[in-house]
Design a protein around this motif. Structure first.
Motif, PDB file in Angstrom:
ATOM      1  N   GLU B   8       0.831  -1.200   0.000  1.00 21.10           N
ATOM      2  CA  GLU B   8       0.000   0.000   0.000  1.00 21.10           C
ATOM      3  C   GLU B   8       0.874   1.263   0.000  1.00 21.10           C
ATOM      4  OE1 GLU B   8      -4.074   0.333   2.277  1.00 21.10           O
ATOM      5  OE2 GLU B   8      -2.412   0.791   3.621  1.00 21.10           O
ATOM      6  N   ALA B  12       1.372   3.931  -3.044  1.00 17.64           N
ATOM      7  CA  ALA B  12       1.141   5.360  -2.824  1.00 17.64           C
ATOM      8  C   ALA B  12       2.301   6.177  -3.382  1.00 17.64           C
ATOM      9  CB  ALA B  12       0.950   5.649  -1.339  1.00 17.64           C
ATOM     10  N   ARG B  18       2.538  12.029  -6.586  1.00 19.99           N
ATOM     11  CA  ARG B  18       2.618  11.754  -5.137  1.00 19.99           C
ATOM     12  C   ARG B  18       4.062  11.625  -4.684  1.00 19.99           C
ATOM     13  NH1 ARG B  18      -2.073   8.555  -6.020  1.00 19.99           N
ATOM     14  NH2 ARG B  18      -0.756   6.745  -6.352  1.00 19.99           N
ATOM     15  N   HIS B  52      -4.232  13.587  -3.963  1.00 18.62           N
ATOM     16  CA  HIS B  52      -2.979  12.896  -3.687  1.00 18.62           C
ATOM     17  C   HIS B  52      -2.535  13.070  -2.236  1.00 18.62           C
ATOM     18  CE1 HIS B  52      -2.540  11.571  -7.734  1.00 18.62           C
ATOM     19  NE2 HIS B  52      -2.443  12.788  -8.236  1.00 18.62           N
ATOM     20  N   HIS B  55      -4.443  10.670  -0.201  1.00 12.73           N
ATOM     21  CA  HIS B  55      -3.934   9.319  -0.382  1.00 12.73           C
ATOM     22  C   HIS B  55      -2.688   9.082   0.484  1.00 12.73           C
ATOM     23  CE1 HIS B  55      -3.120   5.898  -3.516  1.00 12.73           C
ATOM     24  NE2 HIS B  55      -2.765   5.546  -2.312  1.00 12.73           N
ATOM     25  N   LEU B  56      -1.744   9.995   0.388  1.00 13.27           N
ATOM     26  CA  LEU B  56      -0.506   9.865   1.174  1.00 13.27           C
ATOM     27  C   LEU B  56      -0.796   9.903   2.673  1.00 13.27           C
ATOM     28  CD1 LEU B  56       1.836  12.159  -0.978  1.00 13.27           C
ATOM     29  CD2 LEU B  56       2.106   9.693  -0.617  1.00 13.27           C
TER      30      LEU B  56
END
Lengths: 118, 118
Positions: B8, B12, B18, B52, B55-56
């Motif tokens: 994961e 990422a 990202r 993004h 997400h991070l």
DNA sequence: TCCATATTTCAATAATAGTCGAAATATTGA
DNA sequence: TCAATATTTCGACTATTATTGAAATATGGA
């Protein structure tokens, strides 16, 4: 290494099956493992495994050498090293970072970044 | 922190935008950078950047703290460290690996793995 | 040569991820 | 309260990636 290339490597490792393959090969050492054994160990159908092995090979994280009817794959440590170097380059403005303990001796050394310490 | 989901984290980081954001924050150090400055520096539209950053953040590679109207993000070095430890754990069966030179002092130390050496 | 085994390619399908304008929400300072 | 700025959410669309059975290719041994 530039960002684009690093992102490509990270994306290749950012998949459960491919990461499992890569880890298996990293632990296997320079001797490597033949494809069919990888597939058996991870329970991947041949076509799926082939797809992921091709992907990892294309970006340079593993290498396969033909060996009679088999193909023996091994991890490309140099590529992984460059990737890790990229990730930690110029990190944290001289502050301590990466402070966790780790299993591998060499990892245990990696405690501070940019502090000029041995 | 929950159990490390390496794939994961790698996924990422496996995207150019990202990865650029993350590298920017890694270099920025603990002080971090506010979101709008990141967007300006990287030329990302607000909605895209937000996607993004979320997400991070979700995977634990960065953290944002509200600061008046802004949100200031910084890299989570501990998460990155765990990830690197995972990638290099039990590597290469005691053979030399990760032999390349690197920029950061700490990286320069990381030359052999599993050889029992300081 | 013929068969068994190893691996790849093909092709169709399914699933997921990325982009970003516009609208919504939040915060602050005037 | 109002306007300006920062950020997120929504929604629609596009693009990419993953899965795998079946067929094709390659190799070595009987």
């Amino acid at each position: 290494m530039e960002t684009l290339n690093a992102a490509e490597l990270l994306a290749a490792l950012g998949h459960e099956s491919r990461l499992s393959v890569f880890r298996l090969l990293v632990e296997a050492g320079p001797e490597g493992i033949v494809a069919s054994a990888i597939g058996e160990k991870l329970g991947l159908p041949p076509a799926t495994l082939s797809f992921h092995l091709a992907h990892l090979s294309r970006v340079g994280l593993i290498r396969g050498r033909k060996e009679s009817r088999f193909i023996r794959y091994c991890a490309e440590y140099a590529t992984m090293d460059e990737l890790i170097a990229f990730l930690t380059r110029n990190c944290c403005q001289g502050e301590a970072c990466l402070p966790k303990t780790a299993t591998c001796d060499t990892i245990a050394k990696r405690r501070k970044c940019g502090d000029g310490n041995p």
